[in-house]
Design a protein around this motif. Structure first.
Motif, PDB file in Angstrom:
ATOM      1  N   GLU A   1       0.829  -1.207   0.000  1.00 38.22           N
ATOM      2  CA  GLU A   1       0.000   0.000   0.000  1.00 38.22           C
ATOM      3  C   GLU A   1       0.862   1.255   0.000  1.00 38.22           C
ATOM      4  OE1 GLU A   1      -0.849  -2.738   1.676  1.00 38.22           O
ATOM      5  OE2 GLU A   1      -2.821  -3.135   0.792  1.00 38.22           O
ATOM      6  N   ARG A   2       1.898   1.249   0.828  1.00 38.33           N
ATOM      7  CA  ARG A   2       2.788   2.416   0.886  1.00 38.33           C
ATOM      8  C   ARG A   2       3.512   2.605  -0.448  1.00 38.33           C
ATOM      9  NH1 ARG A   2       7.941   3.702   4.743  1.00 38.33           N
ATOM     10  NH2 ARG A   2       8.061   5.907   4.209  1.00 38.33           N
ATOM     11  N   ALA A   3       3.917   1.504  -1.081  1.00 34.28           N
ATOM     12  CA  ALA A   3       4.607   1.591  -2.370  1.00 34.28           C
ATOM     13  C   ALA A   3       3.677   2.148  -3.448  1.00 34.28           C
ATOM     14  CB  ALA A   3       5.144   0.229  -2.774  1.00 34.28           C
ATOM     15  N   VAL A   4       2.434   1.695  -3.473  1.00 32.45           N
ATOM     16  CA  VAL A   4       1.472   2.205  -4.463  1.00 32.45           C
ATOM     17  C   VAL A   4       1.275   3.702  -4.240  1.00 32.45           C
ATOM     18  CG1 VAL A   4      -0.946   2.154  -5.201  1.00 32.45           C
ATOM     19  CG2 VAL A   4       0.304   0.004  -4.862  1.00 32.45           C
ATOM     20  N   GLU A   5       1.115   4.099  -2.991  1.00 35.98           N
ATOM     21  CA  GLU A   5       0.955   5.514  -2.685  1.00 35.98           C
ATOM     22  C   GLU A   5       2.196   6.305  -3.122  1.00 35.98           C
ATOM     23  OE1 GLU A   5      -0.238   8.382   1.056  1.00 35.98           O
ATOM     24  OE2 GLU A   5       0.950   6.601   1.490  1.00 35.98           O
ATOM     25  N   PHE A   6       3.386   5.803  -2.778  1.00 36.62           N
ATOM     26  CA  PHE A   6       4.617   6.507  -3.128  1.00 36.62           C
ATOM     27  C   PHE A   6       4.761   6.665  -4.635  1.00 36.62           C
ATOM     28  CE2 PHE A   6       9.052   6.551  -4.425  1.00 36.62           C
ATOM     29  CZ  PHE A   6       9.505   7.682  -3.755  1.00 36.62           C
ATOM     30  N   TYR A   7       4.709   5.564  -5.390  1.00 31.27           N
ATOM     31  CA  TYR A   7       4.950   5.637  -6.835  1.00 31.27           C
ATOM     32  C   TYR A   7       3.854   6.404  -7.578  1.00 31.27           C
ATOM     33  CZ  TYR A   7       9.147   2.836  -6.612  1.00 31.27           C
ATOM     34  OH  TYR A   7      10.424   2.415  -6.355  1.00 31.27           O
ATOM     35  N   SER A   8       2.614   6.288  -7.103  1.00 31.54           N
ATOM     36  CA  SER A   8       1.546   7.021  -7.790  1.00 31.54           C
ATOM     37  C   SER A   8       1.634   8.519  -7.499  1.00 31.54           C
ATOM     38  CB  SER A   8       0.168   6.469  -7.422  1.00 31.54           C
ATOM     39  OG  SER A   8      -0.094   6.642  -6.051  1.00 31.54           O
ATOM     40  N   MET A   9       2.045   8.884  -6.297  1.00 24.88           N
ATOM     41  CA  MET A   9       2.122  10.305  -5.944  1.00 24.88           C
ATOM     42  C   MET A   9       3.466  10.930  -6.318  1.00 24.88           C
ATOM     43  SD  MET A   9       0.054  10.284  -2.334  1.00 24.88           S
ATOM     44  CE  MET A   9      -0.044  12.059  -2.207  1.00 24.88           C
TER      45      MET A   9
ATOM     46  N   ILE B   1       4.958   2.816 -19.607  1.00 27.41           N
ATOM     47  CA  ILE B   1       5.881   1.831 -19.037  1.00 27.41           C
ATOM     48  C   ILE B   1       5.328   1.400 -17.686  1.00 27.41           C
ATOM     49  CG2 ILE B   1       8.241   1.396 -18.251  1.00 27.41           C
ATOM     50  CD1 ILE B   1       7.915   1.897 -21.310  1.00 27.41           C
ATOM     51  N   GLY B   2       5.303   0.082 -17.475  1.00 24.88           N
ATOM     52  CA  GLY B   2       4.717  -0.459 -16.262  1.00 24.88           C
ATOM     53  C   GLY B   2       5.683  -0.530 -15.098  1.00 24.88           C
ATOM     54  N   ILE B   3       5.146  -0.312 -13.905  1.00 21.02           N
ATOM     55  CA  ILE B   3       5.860  -0.559 -12.654  1.00 21.02           C
ATOM     56  C   ILE B   3       5.014  -1.567 -11.897  1.00 21.02           C
ATOM     57  CG2 ILE B   3       6.704   0.408 -10.492  1.00 21.02           C
ATOM     58  CD1 ILE B   3       7.174   3.042 -11.958  1.00 21.02           C
ATOM     59  N   GLU B   4       5.561  -2.765 -11.770  1.00 21.68           N
ATOM     60  CA  GLU B   4       4.876  -3.888 -11.140  1.00 21.68           C
ATOM     61  C   GLU B   4       5.440  -4.010  -9.726  1.00 21.68           C
ATOM     62  OE1 GLU B   4       3.698  -8.122 -13.125  1.00 21.68           O
ATOM     63  OE2 GLU B   4       5.791  -7.537 -13.219  1.00 21.68           O
ATOM     64  N   LEU B   5       4.603  -3.846  -8.729  1.00 22.06           N
ATOM     65  CA  LEU B   5       5.035  -3.884  -7.336  1.00 22.06           C
ATOM     66  C   LEU B   5       4.601  -5.200  -6.698  1.00 22.06           C
ATOM     67  CD1 LEU B   5       3.982  -0.241  -6.446  1.00 22.06           C
ATOM     68  CD2 LEU B   5       6.311  -1.063  -6.905  1.00 22.06           C
ATOM     69  N   PHE B   6       5.545  -5.895  -6.069  1.00 21.41           N
ATOM     70  CA  PHE B   6       5.300  -7.182  -5.427  1.00 21.41           C
ATOM     71  C   PHE B   6       5.524  -7.087  -3.926  1.00 21.41           C
ATOM     72  CE2 PHE B   6       6.577  -8.249  -9.711  1.00 21.41           C
ATOM     73  CZ  PHE B   6       5.865  -9.394 -10.034  1.00 21.41           C
ATOM     74  N   GLU B   7       4.670  -7.762  -3.164  1.00 22.98           N
ATOM     75  CA  GLU B   7       4.878  -7.942  -1.727  1.00 22.98           C
ATOM     76  C   GLU B   7       4.676  -9.417  -1.429  1.00 22.98           C
ATOM     77  OE1 GLU B   7       3.009  -5.435   1.606  1.00 22.98           O
ATOM     78  OE2 GLU B   7       2.000  -7.383   1.726  1.00 22.98           O
ATOM     79  N   PHE B   8       5.757 -10.086  -1.024  1.00 15.55           N
ATOM     80  CA  PHE B   8       5.702 -11.500  -0.669  1.00 15.55           C
ATOM     81  C   PHE B   8       5.584 -11.634   0.839  1.00 15.55           C
ATOM     82  CE2 PHE B   8       7.941 -11.209  -4.696  1.00 15.55           C
ATOM     83  CZ  PHE B   8       7.333 -12.202  -5.447  1.00 15.55           C
ATOM     84  N   PRO B   9       4.972 -12.731   1.336  1.00 17.21           N
ATOM     85  CA  PRO B   9       4.842 -12.896   2.788  1.00 17.21           C
ATOM     86  C   PRO B   9       6.173 -12.833   3.534  1.00 17.21           C
ATOM     87  CG  PRO B   9       3.466 -14.494   1.663  1.00 17.21           C
ATOM     88  CD  PRO B   9       4.299 -13.811   0.610  1.00 17.21           C
ATOM     89  N   LYS B  10       7.259 -13.250   2.914  1.00 12.69           N
ATOM     90  CA  LYS B  10       8.569 -13.243   3.570  1.00 12.69           C
ATOM     91  C   LYS B  10       9.313 -11.916   3.411  1.00 12.69           C
ATOM     92  CE  LYS B  10       9.269 -18.190   3.053  1.00 12.69           C
ATOM     93  NZ  LYS B  10      10.090 -19.245   2.470  1.00 12.69           N
TER      94      LYS B  10
ATOM     95  N   ILE C   1       9.510  13.540  -3.677  1.00 12.09           N
ATOM     96  CA  ILE C   1      10.006  12.224  -3.255  1.00 12.09           C
ATOM     97  C   ILE C   1      10.310  12.240  -1.763  1.00 12.09           C
ATOM     98  CG2 ILE C   1      12.023  10.685  -3.415  1.00 12.09           C
ATOM     99  CD1 ILE C   1      12.033  11.380  -6.470  1.00 12.09           C
ATOM    100  N   GLU C   2      11.002  13.268  -1.298  1.00 18.85           N
ATOM    101  CA  GLU C   2      11.348  13.368   0.125  1.00 18.85           C
ATOM    102  C   GLU C   2      10.102  13.520   0.997  1.00 18.85           C
ATOM    103  OE1 GLU C   2      15.818  15.186   0.151  1.00 18.85           O
ATOM    104  OE2 GLU C   2      14.191  16.620  -0.201  1.00 18.85           O
ATOM    105  N   SER C   3       9.128  14.273   0.535  1.00 23.86           N
ATOM    106  CA  SER C   3       7.903  14.474   1.331  1.00 23.86           C
ATOM    107  C   SER C   3       7.097  13.187   1.477  1.00 23.86           C
ATOM    108  CB  SER C   3       7.035  15.571   0.707  1.00 23.86           C
ATOM    109  OG  SER C   3       6.352  15.089  -0.447  1.00 23.86           O
ATOM    110  N   LEU C   4       7.341  12.233   0.576  1.00 20.96           N
ATOM    111  CA  LEU C   4       6.612  10.963   0.609  1.00 20.96           C
ATOM    112  C   LEU C   4       7.426   9.822   1.221  1.00 20.96           C
ATOM    113  CD1 LEU C   4       5.002  11.300  -2.913  1.00 20.96           C
ATOM    114  CD2 LEU C   4       3.787  11.361  -0.718  1.00 20.96           C
ATOM    115  N   GLY C   5       8.544  10.154   1.854  1.00 21.36           N
ATOM    116  CA  GLY C   5       9.324   9.145   2.560  1.00 21.36           C
ATOM    117  C   GLY C   5      10.542   8.629   1.819  1.00 21.36           C
ATOM    118  N   GLY C   6      10.765   9.099   0.599  1.00 25.30           N
ATOM    119  CA  GLY C   6      11.984   8.737  -0.119  1.00 25.30           C
ATOM    120  C   GLY C   6      13.100   9.673   0.285  1.00 25.30           C
ATOM    121  N   ARG C   7      14.239   9.544  -0.389  1.00 29.86           N
ATOM    122  CA  ARG C   7      15.336  10.446  -0.053  1.00 29.86           C
ATOM    123  C   ARG C   7      16.201  10.760  -1.262  1.00 29.86           C
ATOM    124  NH1 ARG C   7      20.641   9.276   1.479  1.00 29.86           N
ATOM    125  NH2 ARG C   7      21.318   7.172   1.047  1.00 29.86           N
ATOM    126  N   GLN C   8      16.835  11.926  -1.193  1.00 33.04           N
ATOM    127  CA  GLN C   8      17.803  12.344  -2.198  1.00 33.04           C
ATOM    128  C   GLN C   8      19.120  11.662  -1.850  1.00 33.04           C
ATOM    129  OE1 GLN C   8      17.903  16.577  -3.006  1.00 33.04           O
ATOM    130  NE2 GLN C   8      20.133  16.527  -3.132  1.00 33.04           N
TER     131      GLN C   8
END
Length: 164
Positions: free
Chosen positions: A17-25, A71-80, A112-119
């Motif tokens: 969920e956080r990844a979808v929010e980050f990449y979409s925003m 261009i697609g960005i496919e995000l995966f989350e595995f149980p491990k 990017i920084e405001s959404l939790g990423g970094r320079q």
């Protein structure tokens, strides 16, 4: 034959969920398919995943996003999958980074920084200082995946020989 085109990249993350929010925003990506569970079964997707992951993968979650040029960005989350701090080992085999393009690098980095990423770099750098406006910078998503940003297309940036 003509050169092939790029379709998508798959990125494993610990929080879909956080990844979808980050990449979409952060990159104005379109959400094509929100977080969805895929289970090991006899369906077409289940069989494809058996071919890729082998037996015993059980399930994972996936989301599909698209950049403005399709261009697609496919995000995966595995149980491990767990959050982890990894050393930056640029010399190791494998995918080192993805690169996206935006004329407004400085504003994009702030987003990017405001959404939790970094320079990652100290500043935006010019390929041809004082000659051409081609700029770049490396950043990270909230999970440590490396994202390079270019101000201009790959072809324009390198067509004049950036390292000469």
């Amino acid at each position: 034959m003509t050169a092939i085109t790029f379709s998508h990249i798959g990125i494993t993350v610990p929080d879909l969920e956080r990844a979808v929010e980050f990449y979409s925003m952060a990159f104005d990506c379109y959400v094509i398919m929100g977080p969805t569970k895929v289970s090991q079964d006899d369906s077409a997707i289940g069989q494809m995943c058996d071919d890729v992951f082998g037996t015993g993968w059980e399930s994972f979650r996936i989301a599909h996003l698209s950049t403005g040029d399709g261009i697609g960005i496919e995000l995966f989350e595995f149980p491990k999958t767990r959050p982890e701090e990894r050393p930056f080992e640029y010399w190791r085999p494998g995918i080192f980074h993805i690169c996206l393009q935006d004329q407004h690098l400085e504003e994009r980095v702030k987003l990017i920084e405001s959404l939790g990423g970094r320079q990652r770099m100290s500043q935006v750098r010019y390929y041809y200082p004082g000659e051409k406006p081609y700029r770049m910078i490396y950043c990270e998503d909230p999970f440590g995946n490396i994202i390079e940003l270019y101000s201009h297309s790959y072809e324009l940036t390198y067509s004049a020989g950036a390292y000469v």
